[in-house]
Design an enzyme around this catalytic site. Structure first.
Site, PDB file in Angstrom:
ATOM      1  N   THR A 132       0.827  -1.215   0.000  1.00 52.77           N
ATOM      2  CA  THR A 132       0.000   0.000   0.000  1.00 52.77           C
ATOM      3  C   THR A 132       0.864   1.269   0.000  1.00 52.77           C
ATOM      4  O   THR A 132       2.000   1.249   0.504  1.00 52.77           O
ATOM      5  CB  THR A 132      -0.889   0.000   1.261  1.00 52.77           C
ATOM      6  OG1 THR A 132      -1.444   1.290   1.449  1.00 52.77           O
ATOM      7  CG2 THR A 132      -0.100  -0.341   2.518  1.00 52.77           C
ATOM      8  N   ASP A 133       0.294   2.363  -0.484  1.00 50.31           N
ATOM      9  CA  ASP A 133       0.998   3.657  -0.423  1.00 50.31           C
ATOM     10  C   ASP A 133       1.066   4.184   1.016  1.00 50.31           C
ATOM     11  O   ASP A 133       1.825   5.110   1.294  1.00 50.31           O
ATOM     12  CB  ASP A 133       0.323   4.688  -1.339  1.00 50.31           C
ATOM     13  CG  ASP A 133      -1.120   5.017  -0.961  1.00 50.31           C
ATOM     14  OD1 ASP A 133      -1.685   4.338  -0.071  1.00 50.31           O
ATOM     15  OD2 ASP A 133      -1.682   5.958  -1.558  1.00 50.31           O
ATOM     16  N   GLU A 134       0.268   3.578   1.923  1.00 54.82           N
ATOM     17  CA  GLU A 134       0.218   4.111   3.288  1.00 54.82           C
ATOM     18  C   GLU A 134       1.538   3.926   4.029  1.00 54.82           C
ATOM     19  O   GLU A 134       1.785   4.577   5.040  1.00 54.82           O
ATOM     20  CB  GLU A 134      -0.962   3.489   4.057  1.00 54.82           C
ATOM     21  CG  GLU A 134      -2.271   3.772   3.332  1.00 54.82           C
ATOM     22  CD  GLU A 134      -3.533   3.427   4.109  1.00 54.82           C
ATOM     23  OE1 GLU A 134      -3.504   3.419   5.344  1.00 54.82           O
ATOM     24  OE2 GLU A 134      -4.567   3.189   3.444  1.00 54.82           O
ATOM     25  N   TYR A 157      -1.946  -0.472  10.888  1.00 61.52           N
ATOM     26  CA  TYR A 157      -2.071  -1.129   9.575  1.00 61.52           C
ATOM     27  C   TYR A 157      -0.866  -0.827   8.704  1.00 61.52           C
ATOM     28  O   TYR A 157      -0.184  -1.741   8.221  1.00 61.52           O
ATOM     29  CB  TYR A 157      -3.358  -0.672   8.862  1.00 61.52           C
ATOM     30  CG  TYR A 157      -3.364  -0.985   7.378  1.00 61.52           C
ATOM     31  CD1 TYR A 157      -3.338  -2.306   6.929  1.00 61.52           C
ATOM     32  CD2 TYR A 157      -3.377   0.041   6.410  1.00 61.52           C
ATOM     33  CE1 TYR A 157      -3.318  -2.601   5.557  1.00 61.52           C
ATOM     34  CE2 TYR A 157      -3.362  -0.251   5.055  1.00 61.52           C
ATOM     35  CZ  TYR A 157      -3.334  -1.570   4.628  1.00 61.52           C
ATOM     36  OH  TYR A 157      -3.308  -1.860   3.285  1.00 61.52           O
ATOM     37  N   LYS A 161       2.202  -3.281   7.292  1.00 65.23           N
ATOM     38  CA  LYS A 161       2.489  -3.477   5.868  1.00 65.23           C
ATOM     39  C   LYS A 161       3.941  -3.070   5.580  1.00 65.23           C
ATOM     40  O   LYS A 161       4.637  -3.720   4.803  1.00 65.23           O
ATOM     41  CB  LYS A 161       1.534  -2.647   4.996  1.00 65.23           C
ATOM     42  CG  LYS A 161       0.100  -3.130   4.968  1.00 65.23           C
ATOM     43  CD  LYS A 161      -0.075  -4.526   4.385  1.00 65.23           C
ATOM     44  CE  LYS A 161       0.145  -4.580   2.888  1.00 65.23           C
ATOM     45  NZ  LYS A 161      -0.205  -5.932   2.335  1.00 65.23           N
TER      46      LYS A 161
HETATM   47  P1  NAD Z   1      -9.546  -7.405   2.084  1.00 65.58           P
HETATM   48  O1  NAD Z   1      -9.549  -7.126   3.537  1.00 65.58           O
HETATM   49  O2  NAD Z   1     -10.762  -7.148   1.271  1.00 65.58           O
HETATM   50  O3  NAD Z   1      -9.162  -8.937   1.827  1.00 65.58           O
HETATM   51  C1  NAD Z   1      -8.147  -9.579   2.545  1.00 65.58           C
HETATM   52  C2  NAD Z   1      -8.276 -11.074   2.276  1.00 65.58           C
HETATM   53  O4  NAD Z   1      -7.213 -11.731   2.997  1.00 65.58           O
HETATM   54  C3  NAD Z   1      -9.580 -11.679   2.762  1.00 65.58           C
HETATM   55  O5  NAD Z   1     -10.106 -12.569   1.793  1.00 65.58           O
HETATM   56  C4  NAD Z   1      -9.198 -12.432   4.033  1.00 65.58           C
HETATM   57  O6  NAD Z   1     -10.009 -13.578   4.268  1.00 65.58           O
HETATM   58  C5  NAD Z   1      -7.764 -12.837   3.691  1.00 65.58           C
HETATM   59  N1  NAD Z   1      -6.962 -13.065   4.898  1.00 65.58           N
HETATM   60  C6  NAD Z   1      -6.866 -12.254   5.992  1.00 65.58           C
HETATM   61  N2  NAD Z   1      -6.060 -12.828   6.901  1.00 65.58           N
HETATM   62  C7  NAD Z   1      -5.626 -13.999   6.366  1.00 65.58           C
HETATM   63  C8  NAD Z   1      -4.762 -15.034   6.824  1.00 65.58           C
HETATM   64  N3  NAD Z   1      -4.196 -14.986   8.030  1.00 65.58           N
HETATM   65  N4  NAD Z   1      -4.532 -16.084   6.016  1.00 65.58           N
HETATM   66  C9  NAD Z   1      -5.119 -16.166   4.778  1.00 65.58           C
HETATM   67  N5  NAD Z   1      -5.957 -15.226   4.313  1.00 65.58           N
HETATM   68  C10 NAD Z   1      -6.205 -14.155   5.094  1.00 65.58           C
HETATM   69  O7  NAD Z   1      -8.291  -6.599   1.537  1.00 65.58           O
HETATM   70  P2  NAD Z   1      -8.081  -5.855   0.136  1.00 65.58           P
HETATM   71  O8  NAD Z   1      -8.595  -4.492   0.247  1.00 65.58           O
HETATM   72  O9  NAD Z   1      -8.527  -6.739  -0.952  1.00 65.58           O
HETATM   73  O10 NAD Z   1      -6.498  -5.767   0.107  1.00 65.58           O
HETATM   74  C11 NAD Z   1      -5.711  -6.809  -0.447  1.00 65.58           C
HETATM   75  C12 NAD Z   1      -4.245  -6.422  -0.349  1.00 65.58           C
HETATM   76  O11 NAD Z   1      -4.022  -5.210  -1.056  1.00 65.58           O
HETATM   77  C13 NAD Z   1      -3.769  -6.185   1.081  1.00 65.58           C
HETATM   78  O12 NAD Z   1      -2.476  -6.705   1.198  1.00 65.58           O
HETATM   79  C14 NAD Z   1      -3.774  -4.671   1.218  1.00 65.58           C
HETATM   80  O13 NAD Z   1      -2.808  -4.247   2.149  1.00 65.58           O
HETATM   81  C15 NAD Z   1      -3.419  -4.261  -0.195  1.00 65.58           C
HETATM   82  N6  NAD Z   1      -3.915  -2.927  -0.616  1.00 65.58           N
HETATM   83  C16 NAD Z   1      -5.237  -2.601  -0.459  1.00 65.58           C
HETATM   84  C17 NAD Z   1      -5.683  -1.369  -0.900  1.00 65.58           C
HETATM   85  C18 NAD Z   1      -7.138  -0.970  -0.812  1.00 65.58           C
HETATM   86  O14 NAD Z   1      -7.494   0.156  -1.126  1.00 65.58           O
HETATM   87  N7  NAD Z   1      -8.042  -1.863  -0.416  1.00 65.58           N
HETATM   88  C19 NAD Z   1      -4.784  -0.457  -1.479  1.00 65.58           C
HETATM   89  C20 NAD Z   1      -3.450  -0.835  -1.618  1.00 65.58           C
HETATM   90  C21 NAD Z   1      -3.026  -2.080  -1.185  1.00 65.58           C
HETATM   91  P1  TYD Z   2     -10.880   4.015   4.119  1.00 63.26           P
HETATM   92  O1  TYD Z   2     -11.813   3.605   3.042  1.00 63.26           O
HETATM   93  O2  TYD Z   2     -10.997   3.371   5.466  1.00 63.26           O
HETATM   94  O3  TYD Z   2      -9.406   3.835   3.538  1.00 63.26           O
HETATM   95  P2  TYD Z   2      -7.964   4.351   4.162  1.00 63.26           P
HETATM   96  O4  TYD Z   2      -8.141   4.693   5.577  1.00 63.26           O
HETATM   97  O5  TYD Z   2      -7.121   3.146   3.969  1.00 63.26           O
HETATM   98  O6  TYD Z   2      -7.566   5.512   3.308  1.00 63.26           O
HETATM   99  O7  TYD Z   2     -11.026   5.582   4.330  1.00 63.26           O
HETATM  100  C1  TYD Z   2     -10.847   6.485   3.261  1.00 63.26           C
HETATM  101  C2  TYD Z   2     -10.917   7.890   3.832  1.00 63.26           C
HETATM  102  O8  TYD Z   2     -12.259   8.142   4.291  1.00 63.26           O
HETATM  103  C3  TYD Z   2     -10.039   8.102   5.046  1.00 63.26           C
HETATM  104  O9  TYD Z   2      -9.552   9.445   5.019  1.00 63.26           O
HETATM  105  C4  TYD Z   2     -10.976   7.916   6.227  1.00 63.26           C
HETATM  106  C5  TYD Z   2     -12.297   8.421   5.688  1.00 63.26           C
HETATM  107  N1  TYD Z   2     -13.517   7.750   6.232  1.00 63.26           N
HETATM  108  C6  TYD Z   2     -14.600   8.532   6.663  1.00 63.26           C
HETATM  109  O10 TYD Z   2     -14.562   9.766   6.633  1.00 63.26           O
HETATM  110  N2  TYD Z   2     -15.716   7.882   7.121  1.00 63.26           N
HETATM  111  C7  TYD Z   2     -15.797   6.527   7.174  1.00 63.26           C
HETATM  112  O11 TYD Z   2     -16.841   5.994   7.631  1.00 63.26           O
HETATM  113  C8  TYD Z   2     -14.694   5.746   6.706  1.00 63.26           C
HETATM  114  C9  TYD Z   2     -14.740   4.239   6.734  1.00 63.26           C
HETATM  115  C10 TYD Z   2     -13.568   6.400   6.236  1.00 63.26           C
END
Ligand code: NAD
Ligand code: TYD
Length: 352
Positions: A132-134, A157, A161
């Site tokens: 992630t960019d975070e 989080y 990561k």
């Molecule tokens: P998500 O929470 O929707 O899915 C995570 C998946 O991992 C789920 O299916 C869960 O069952 C599985 N999981 C969790 N713990 C596990 C374990 N111990 N063993 C096996 N499986 C397990 O997450 P996402 O949003 O799809 O993110 C996927 C990846 O991409 C993550 O690594 C996250 O850090 C990264 N990412 C997400 C975003 C975003 O905006 N969602 C952005 C950048 C990077």
């Molecule tokens: P989120 O979707 O949780 O992603 P991330 O924290 O990884 O960026 O949140 C996106 C942005 O929206 C973040 O600045 C937090 C804000 N947010 C709200 O204002 N209300 C909400 O209910 C949630 C879940 C997030």
């Protein structure tokens, strides 16, 4: 070319898009989706591919070394695309150690399985770590995250990561494990668990519930359509240089409050409500602890070196996303029952 690929976290939001893309686009690859099916994992996300001959699901926890070892013995993986993680910042504030366990220990266990099982032949192998960019921390009003930006994670989080990214690089430098890392900005699209901003807001607007905006809504995120993230992973998996990092972003920054207003306009139109109806649901709530102000990715390297760029404009992607959630009420109903209700209560109702 034949390949056995382990995709971890394939039942989650982004993972299910990556699994769908790889299973359908590459029929000669065998895709093994290993997922523990936590609250965020849902096999319904994979209905379209579950009967395909080149797809297998294995219920497996990446923090269980024996289970992972058994999978490597069973399938002789050529590559791993690692997405399994605890992924929600608010949950990491409530329960940081489960993030350390899954994201740091789980990644370590996978890396170690690769080191052991690939030790005689690393050639042609790849460990692809999805991050992630975070990890780069929080930006002020100016500037962008590049691949050279110093790590400065600030939530449990993002720090878990960051820890996993460091482990991946350590296995590259110490053991010569072929690795590649990508760091992506916020994703949106279908199949996202409705604890994250966009699906949560869509669901609440639809149900005439308050739309919680943290603080003043001034935080900025760079949004990318999840299908474009999956496409970028495909590009990097096939053409990325070993040991390199690629930033993935949408070139698409939005202040939370502006994004919510746009979403409200779309929802009014789709639900045939009078203009301004949904915006009345916006409710400012207590800010997130340590809330990062701004994320913005410079994805020039990925564009210049591998030719990737986002395929849809945000307004278009958001419309498609709204349509998907409105057409998939049953999906929303299934994922929001039970444990999610309790989480919602703790996060929003008790906190007021
Ligand atoms: P998500 O929470 O929707 O899915 C995570 C998946 O991992 C789920 O299916 C869960 O069952 C599985 N999981 C969790 N713990 C596990 C374990 N111990 N063993 C096996 N499986 C397990 O997450 P996402 O949003 O799809 O993110 C996927 C990846 O991409 C993550 O690594 C996250 O850090 C990264 N990412 C997400 C975003 C975003 O905006 N969602 C952005 C950048 C990077
Ligand atoms: P989120 O979707 O949780 O992603 P991330 O924290 O990884 O960026 O949140 C996106 C942005 O929206 C973040 O600045 C937090 C804000 N947010 C709200 O204002 N209300 C909400 O209910 C949630 C879940 C997030």
């Amino acid at each position: 070319m034949k390949k056995n690929i382990l995709i971890t976290g394939g039942a989650g939001f982004i993972g299910s898009h990556v699994v769908r893309l790889f299973v359908t686009k590459y029929p000669t690859y065998k895709i093994v989706n290993a997922d523990a099916l936590t609250y965020a994992g849902n096999l319904e996300n994979l209905n379209e591919v579950e009967d395909k001959g080149n797809y297998v699901f294995e219920k497996a926890d990446i923090t269980d070394g024996q289970t992972i070892d058994d999978l490597f013995l069973k399938y002789h993986f050529d590559a791993v695309i690692h997405l399994a993680a605890e992924s929600h910042v608010d949950r990491s504030i409530m329960d940081p150690l489960s993030f350390v366990k899954t994201n740091v220990l789980g990644t370590g266990i996978l890396l170690n399985a690769c080191r052991v099982h690939w030790k005689d032949r690393m050639e042609g192998k790849l460990f692809y770590h999805v991050s992630t960019d975070e990890v780069y921390g929080s930006l002020g009003k100016e500037g962008f995250f590049t691949e050279e930006t110093r790590y400065d994670p600030r939530s449990p989080y993002s720090s878990s990561k960051a820890g996993s990214d460091h482990l991946v690089r350590a296995y590259f430098h110490t053991y010569g494990l072929p690795v590649v890392i990508s760091n992506c900005s916020n994703n949106y699209g279908s199949h996202q668990f409705p604890e994250k901003l966009i699906p949560l807001a869509i669901r609440n607007i639809k149900n005439n519930k308050p739309v919680p905006v943290y603080g003043k809504g001034e935080n900025i995120r760079d949004w990318l359509w999840v299908n474009d993230h999956a496409r970028a992973i495909d590009f990097i998996f096939h053409q990325g240089k070993k040991g390199e990092t690629y930033n993935i972003g949408g070139f698409n920054e939005w202040k939370n409050i502006d994004l919510i207003h746009l979403l409200c306009e779309i929802m009014d139109r789709k639900l045939k409500r009078e203009k301004g109806t949904s915006a009345k649901l916006i409710t400012f709530v207590t800010d997130r602890a340590g809330h990062d102000l701004r994320y913005a990715i410079d994805a020039a390297k990925l564009n210049k070196e591998l030719g990737w760029k986002p395929s849809v404009r945000f307004e278009e992607g958001l419309e498609k996303t709204v349509d998907w959630y409105l057409e998939n009420e049953a999906w929303l109903g299934h994922v929001t029952s039970g444990a999610y209700q309790q989480y919602y209560e703790d996060q929003y109702v008790k906190r007021k």
